[in-house]
Write a protein that holds these residues in place. Structure first.
Motif, PDB file in Angstrom:
ATOM      1  N   PHE A 297       0.861  -1.177   0.000  1.00 44.80           N
ATOM      2  CA  PHE A 297       0.000   0.000   0.000  1.00 44.80           C
ATOM      3  C   PHE A 297       0.900   1.230   0.000  1.00 44.80           C
ATOM      4  O   PHE A 297       1.540   1.553   1.010  1.00 44.80           O
ATOM      5  N   GLN A 298       0.952   1.893  -1.141  1.00 45.44           N
ATOM      6  CA  GLN A 298       1.843   3.035  -1.311  1.00 45.44           C
ATOM      7  C   GLN A 298       1.409   4.188  -0.420  1.00 45.44           C
ATOM      8  O   GLN A 298       0.215   4.519  -0.351  1.00 45.44           O
ATOM      9  N   THR A 299       2.373   4.791   0.260  1.00 39.08           N
ATOM     10  CA  THR A 299       2.079   5.936   1.124  1.00 39.08           C
ATOM     11  C   THR A 299       3.131   7.009   0.917  1.00 39.08           C
ATOM     12  O   THR A 299       4.264   6.728   0.536  1.00 39.08           O
ATOM     13  N   GLU A 300       2.751   8.223   1.156  1.00 35.33           N
ATOM     14  CA  GLU A 300       3.697   9.331   1.198  1.00 35.33           C
ATOM     15  C   GLU A 300       3.417  10.088   2.481  1.00 35.33           C
ATOM     16  O   GLU A 300       2.312  10.591   2.682  1.00 35.33           O
ATOM     17  N   SER A 301       4.402  10.136   3.356  1.00 36.60           N
ATOM     18  CA  SER A 301       4.211  10.704   4.687  1.00 36.60           C
ATOM     19  C   SER A 301       3.081   9.967   5.420  1.00 36.60           C
ATOM     20  O   SER A 301       2.082  10.563   5.819  1.00 36.60           O
ATOM     21  N   ARG A 342       5.990   2.233   1.617  1.00 35.85           N
ATOM     22  CA  ARG A 342       4.817   1.382   1.481  1.00 35.85           C
ATOM     23  C   ARG A 342       4.552   0.643   2.781  1.00 35.85           C
ATOM     24  O   ARG A 342       5.484   0.231   3.462  1.00 35.85           O
ATOM     25  N   VAL A 343       3.277   0.495   3.097  1.00 40.56           N
ATOM     26  CA  VAL A 343       2.891  -0.427   4.152  1.00 40.56           C
ATOM     27  C   VAL A 343       2.744  -1.795   3.497  1.00 40.56           C
ATOM     28  O   VAL A 343       2.050  -1.949   2.495  1.00 40.56           O
ATOM     29  N   VAL A 344       3.436  -2.778   4.047  1.00 42.17           N
ATOM     30  CA  VAL A 344       3.468  -4.123   3.481  1.00 42.17           C
ATOM     31  C   VAL A 344       2.648  -5.052   4.372  1.00 42.17           C
ATOM     32  O   VAL A 344       2.797  -5.049   5.594  1.00 42.17           O
TER      33      VAL A 344
END
Length: 507
Positions: A297-301, A342-344
């Motif tokens: 799950f792609q994240t930025e900050s 990313r949250v894996v």
């Protein structure tokens, strides 16, 4: 001048200058040395059964600060079974730093023959912290550090369930996972009125070392403010920050294994992610897949992530022995900007409830290289399902069934998916409010229908979806609820593998 001297004398004395910087310096120096695996305990202790290990019991009257009025007390743990090497423990107070010595007479043994074989210099396997959570005269265990870099915590009303770790290295990769260990701890003695206790830890592993500071406080929830400093010995393909480990055997969203009578069996029901840029709260129900499953799950900050146990009623599990309805949720909230990553979610197959088969962590997009120094600070809150602080309506339950049978639909190869939402902005809406759904499917899958209805007996809003995957492909769905044009719920995200038992046969 005399009054000033008396006032200064009344203050706690520093612990001979000991601080987090001392642990950082030790970790930094250790990273320059070649890795030496911890010395294992004798084989007969590593091979103990669970029942045999439980027969080695620390005597609570020997707790570390039992003669003081401190609310925090420390119970020691023996190595054995999962805890395969000793750790070094120190006590830190105003007089300085000194070792916490191992004494086998601090324990009682149900097996005298086993007791005779235990070495007098075996060492400690870990420790448990206690606090008067259930009354002023109680000493309730709420935090355990033992085994590699694992630690477990509960809030006031929880039973132990999921675990956290200091770090994860190459989890889910074909190259094999590494398990760095906390090898040394410093326990800072709190005063009688203190509501916070500090623990320092040194981490050592094949590819990295680390220094950790945990500032711990407990009550309805247990909260740990964590500072971590990592020193990279060799390149790491996948570095996992603030990892959480749990168990999911089956739930309302999966087929029930043959012979099982309980409605659900899991320590955690789903992964929740709060994305910093979009502000989206994303909910992913967990699975017990037939083969290793990795989701990114792609994240930025990133603003937070956690494994949550949202079913908290006995009727949800019907298991009075395991008390799965009391298992805690855990929420990681970064301090500062961790940057792009990313949250894996790692999900492994399991055929019983004794294996932890779920891991979630954050990993940076930037490669992790030999010689780097990295810093990650965060808070970890453990307790009830509200620990995330989210203000959107929550996806409380997910059900999945055949879309070609009575109650499901009339489309062969389709799935009927039910998602119940509650709370947040939905809480005070009338039954005739204009609540609608937004549903999308990945790839060539088809969303045939979706609609929302209010369930007055339970005050929930039910989203019903009929969707069909492309032949031989998984079915990936995303959905959320709207009140007119305003999003009022989390984004529910779900992935039905092509190989599953929901339709009665693998597809």
């Amino acid at each position: 001048m005399l009054m000033l001297w008396l006032a200064l004398a009344a203050l706690p004395l520093p612990a001979s200058g000991f601080s987090f910087e001392d642990v950082i310096d030790k970790a930094r120096a250790l990273a320059d040395e070649s890795y030496q695996a911890p010395t294992p305990i004798p084989a007969f202790l590593r091979e103990l059964t669970y029942e045999q290990y439980q027969g080695i019991r620390f005597k609570s009257e020997n707790s570390l600060w039992i003669k003081s009025d401190a609310r925090f007390q420390v119970m020691l743990m023996s190595p054995g079974l999962y805890f395969k090497h000793p750790v070094v423990l120190h006590e830190v107070d105003a007089e300085g730093v000194r070792p916490i010595t191992y004494n086998k007479t601090d324990y009682s043994y149900t097996n005298e023959e086993l007791a005779k074989r235990i070495p007098a210099d075996l060492g400690h396997g870990g420790f448990k912290l206690t606090y008067p959570l259930q009354g002023p005269d109680s000493r309730n265990q709420f935090l355990v550090f033992a085994g590699a870099s694992y630690f477990r915590a509960v809030g006031r009303d929880n039973s132990f369930g999921l675990s956290a770790r200091g770090v994860a290295v190459n989890t889910g990769l074909p190259s094999g996972e590494q398990f760095p260990s906390f090898t040394e701890f410093w326990l800072v003695r709190p005063d009688a009125k203190s509501e916070t206790m500090t623990v320092y830890a040194l981490l050592d592993g094949r590819s990295l070392t680390g220094a950790y500071r945990f500032d711990v406080r407990t009550g309805d929830n247990t909260v740990m403010d964590v500072q971590s400093r990592l020193f990279i010995r060799s390149d790491i393909e996948k570095l996992g920050i603030a990892p959480l480990t749990s168990m999911f055997f089956y739930g309302g969203n999966t087929a029930r294994p043959r012979g099982e009578w309980r409605p659900r069996v899991h320590d955690s029901g789903g992964l929740l992610v709060h994305n910093g840029v979009s502000g989206e709260w994303l909910w992913r129900p967990l699975l017990n897949p037939k083969s290793l499953k990795l989701d990114y799950f792609q994240t930025e900050s990133v603003q937070g992530f956690g494994l949550m146990q949202r079913q908290t009623n006995f009727e949800d599990f019907q298991d009075y022995g395991a008390n799965y309805h009391r298992r805690p949720s855990a929420w990681v909230k970064p301090k500062g900007d961790w940057g792009k990553g990313r949250v894996v979610l790692v999900q492994l197959p399991t055929n019983n409830e004794t294996n932890d088969n779920i891991v979630a962590f954050w990993t940076p997009d930037e490669p992790v290289r030999e010689g780097q120094s990295l810093s990650f600070d965060y808070s970890l809150k453990v307790g009830g399902p509200s620990v995330s602080g989210g203000d959107r309506a929550r996806a409380e339950r997910t059900f999945v069934g055949d879309g070609n049978r009575v109650g499901g639909g009339t489309v062969e190869g389709a799935y009927r998916v039910i998602v119940d939402f509650a709370g947040g902005p939905l809480k005070d809406l009338s039954a005739d409010a204009p609540v609608t759904s937004a549903v999308t499917a990945g790839g060539d899958a088809e969303v045939i229908e979706h609609f929302v209805e209010f369930l007055s007996p339970v005050n929930r809003w039910r989203l019903s979806i009929l969707a069909k995957p492309a032949e031989g492909q998984p079915l990936a769905l995303r959905a959320f609820l709207k009140n007119e044009e305003e999003a009022v719920s989390e984004t529910w995200s779900y992935d039905i593998p092509a190989d599953n038992d929901i339709l009665g046969e693998a597809r």
